[in-house]
Design an enzyme around this catalytic site. Structure first.
Site, PDB file in Angstrom:
ATOM      1  CG  ASP A  16     -29.389-109.915 -21.666  1.00 37.15           C
ATOM      2  OD1 ASP A  16     -30.500-109.425 -21.915  1.00 37.15           O
ATOM      3  OD2 ASP A  16     -29.230-110.832 -20.832  1.00 37.15           O
ATOM      4  CD  GLU A  89     -39.509-110.550 -20.625  1.00 38.51           C
ATOM      5  OE1 GLU A  89     -39.844-111.515 -19.919  1.00 38.51           O
ATOM      6  OE2 GLU A  89     -38.318-110.223 -20.808  1.00 38.51           O
ATOM      7  CE  LYS A 125     -36.078-111.549 -23.402  1.00 38.98           C
ATOM      8  NZ  LYS A 125     -35.017-110.740 -22.751  1.00 38.98           N
ATOM      9  CB  THR A 149     -37.635-114.920 -22.769  1.00 37.17           C
ATOM     10  OG1 THR A 149     -36.531-114.823 -21.860  1.00 37.17           O
ATOM     11  CG2 THR A 149     -38.899-114.431 -22.073  1.00 37.17           C
ATOM     12  CG  PHE A 171     -32.809-118.053 -19.638  1.00 31.84           C
ATOM     13  CD1 PHE A 171     -33.129-117.557 -20.886  1.00 31.84           C
ATOM     14  CD2 PHE A 171     -33.151-117.308 -18.523  1.00 31.84           C
ATOM     15  CE1 PHE A 171     -33.765-116.337 -21.029  1.00 31.84           C
ATOM     16  CE2 PHE A 171     -33.801-116.088 -18.649  1.00 31.84           C
ATOM     17  CZ  PHE A 171     -34.100-115.602 -19.900  1.00 31.84           C
TER      18      PHE A 171
END
Length: 316
Positions: A16, A89, A125, A149, A171
Site C-alpha cells: 500500500d 484511484e 479504485k 475502497t 478499512f
C-alpha cells in the site's frame, strides 16, 4: 520463517504505497495507491523529476488529463516491480457522480493500454458510495476491474458483491480508530485486539458471508494500524499493507496460525439492497457514515494539493 513469509502462505500480500522504490524489498504480488500516497511520493526528491517530466510532456492538456497521466505514470513504474496488479484511484471528488466516475475509469484504462499494459493488470479504485458502486458495475461490464475502497459497512460489501466488482478494500484501521475514539477511557486495548478488534470483526464477517454464498468478489483487508490486525486476518484473499508494517512483519519470527477460511462461522442469510435500503443502512451505521465522509474529504483535499502542484509546474 519470518511473519511476512508466513503471511504469504495464507493471503496475497499487496503493498500500500506510491513509493515504488521500496517495493522490490518486500516482493508483493500487487500494489495499491491513493491520492494521499501519490501526493506523499511526489513530495520526495526521488520522485520530483517524474512529476516534472510528466507535467512537461502534457502541459497543454487539461488539468484532469495531466493528473491522470501522473497517476498512470506511477502505476507504470509500480508494474515494473510487481508481477500482478496496480490499483489506481478515480478522483474522490467524483464519488457521487456515477457517469463521471465511469468516464474517468475508462480514460485511465485507455492510458494504461496505450502504454502497453493490459487491463487485467489494473484495478480502478472507486469510493464505495452508491454512485461509485453503480459506476463499478458499468466498468466491470466493460471488462474493467474495480477495487471499491473506503468500505466500512456490511451494506457496502453486499452492494459491491451484487455489482460483481472484482475486489473490495474494507478499512480495518479506520474502523478501529472510530471505536477507540468513541469509547474513550473505557477502551481496553488488550481486550479489543486480534479477533476482538472491531475492524478485524467487520472484515471477518464480510469474508465469511462472501464465502458462504459463493461470491467471487475478492476481499482485501486494508488500512492497518498494527501487525496484530494483519495476522488476525491471515487467510483473507488479499491484504494491502504499508511499507512500515511490511518491515515489521519481515523483522519478526513469531509464528501465527491462519485465521480466516477454515471456519466460516454461523450461517448468514443472503441479503440485498436497493438504493433506498442501502442509503438507510449506511445512514444507520454512524461509524461507516462518518468514516466514509471523512475519507472522501481527506482524499479530495490531497487531490486538490496535487492539482496545485501540477498547475504551478505547468505555469513555470
Amino acid at each position: 520463517m519470518n511473519q511476512l513469509q508466513q503471511l504469504k502462505q495464507y493471503s496475497t500480500v499487496v503493498a500500500d504505497t506510491g513509493d515504488f522504490l521500496q517495493l522490490a524489498r518486500f516482493a508483493p504480488q500487487d500494489a495499491t495507491t491513493n491520492p494521499s500516497l501519490i501526493l506523499k511520493a511526489v513530495l520526495q526528491p526521488d520522485y520530483a523529476p517524474l512529476l516534472e517530466s510528466t507535467v512537461a510532456a502534457h502541459k497543454h492538456a487539461s488539468l484532469d488529463d495531466i493528473v491522470d497521466q501522473v497517476l498512470v505514470r506511477f502505476g507504470l513504474e509500480i508494474l515494473k516491480v510487481v508481477p500482478g496488479r496496480v490499483s489506481t484511484e478515480v478522483d474522490a471528488r467524483l464519488s457521487f457522480d456515477r457517469d463521471a466516475t465511469v468516464a474517468r475509469g475508462r480514460r485511465l484504462i485507455a492510458l494504461y493500454e496505450a502504454a502497453g499494459i493490459s487491463r487485467e493488470r489494473v484495478l480502478i479504485k472507486v469510493a464505495a458510495t452508491w454512485e461509485g458502486i453503480q459506476a463499478a458495475r458499468e466498468l466491470e461490464k466493460d471488462g474493467i476491474f474495480c477495487n471499491l475502497t473506503l468500505l466500512f459497512a456490511f451494506c457496502q460489501a453486499v452492494a459491491c458483491a451484487d455489482a460483481k466488482v472484482r475486489l473490495i478494500s474494507p478499512f480495518v484501521g479506520r474502523i478501529y480508530d472510530w471505536h477507540k475514539k468513541s469509547m474513550g477511557a473505557a477502551w481496553d486495548e488488550v481486550a479489543r485486539s486480534l479477533s476482538n478488534d472491531p475492524g478485524v470483526q467487520s472484515v471477518t464477517r464480510i469474508f465469511n458471508y462472501y464465502k458462504q454464498h459463493g461470491i467471487a468478489t475478492q476481499v482485501m483487508g486494508a488500512s492497518f494500524r498494527n501487525v496484530g490486525q494483519i495476522t488476525a486476518l491471515s487467510g483473507c484473499d488479499l491484504l494491502t499493507i504499508s511499507p512500515d508494517l511490511l518491515a515489521k512483519l519481515e523483522a519478526s519470527d513469531v509464528p501465527f496460525e491462519r485465521a480466516l477460511g477454515a471456519d466460516l462461522g454461523a450461517a448468514q442469510p443472503a441479503v440485498t439492497y436497493d438504493e433506498a435500503s442501502f442509503r438507510y443502512a449506511l445512514n444507520d451505521d454512524a461509524m461507516a457514515t462518518e468514516k466514509l465522509a471523512e475519507g472522501i474529504r481527506g482524499f479530495a483535499v490531497d487531490a486538490g494539493k496535487l492539482d496545485a502542484m501540477i498547475e504551478k509546474l505547468r505555469n513555470q
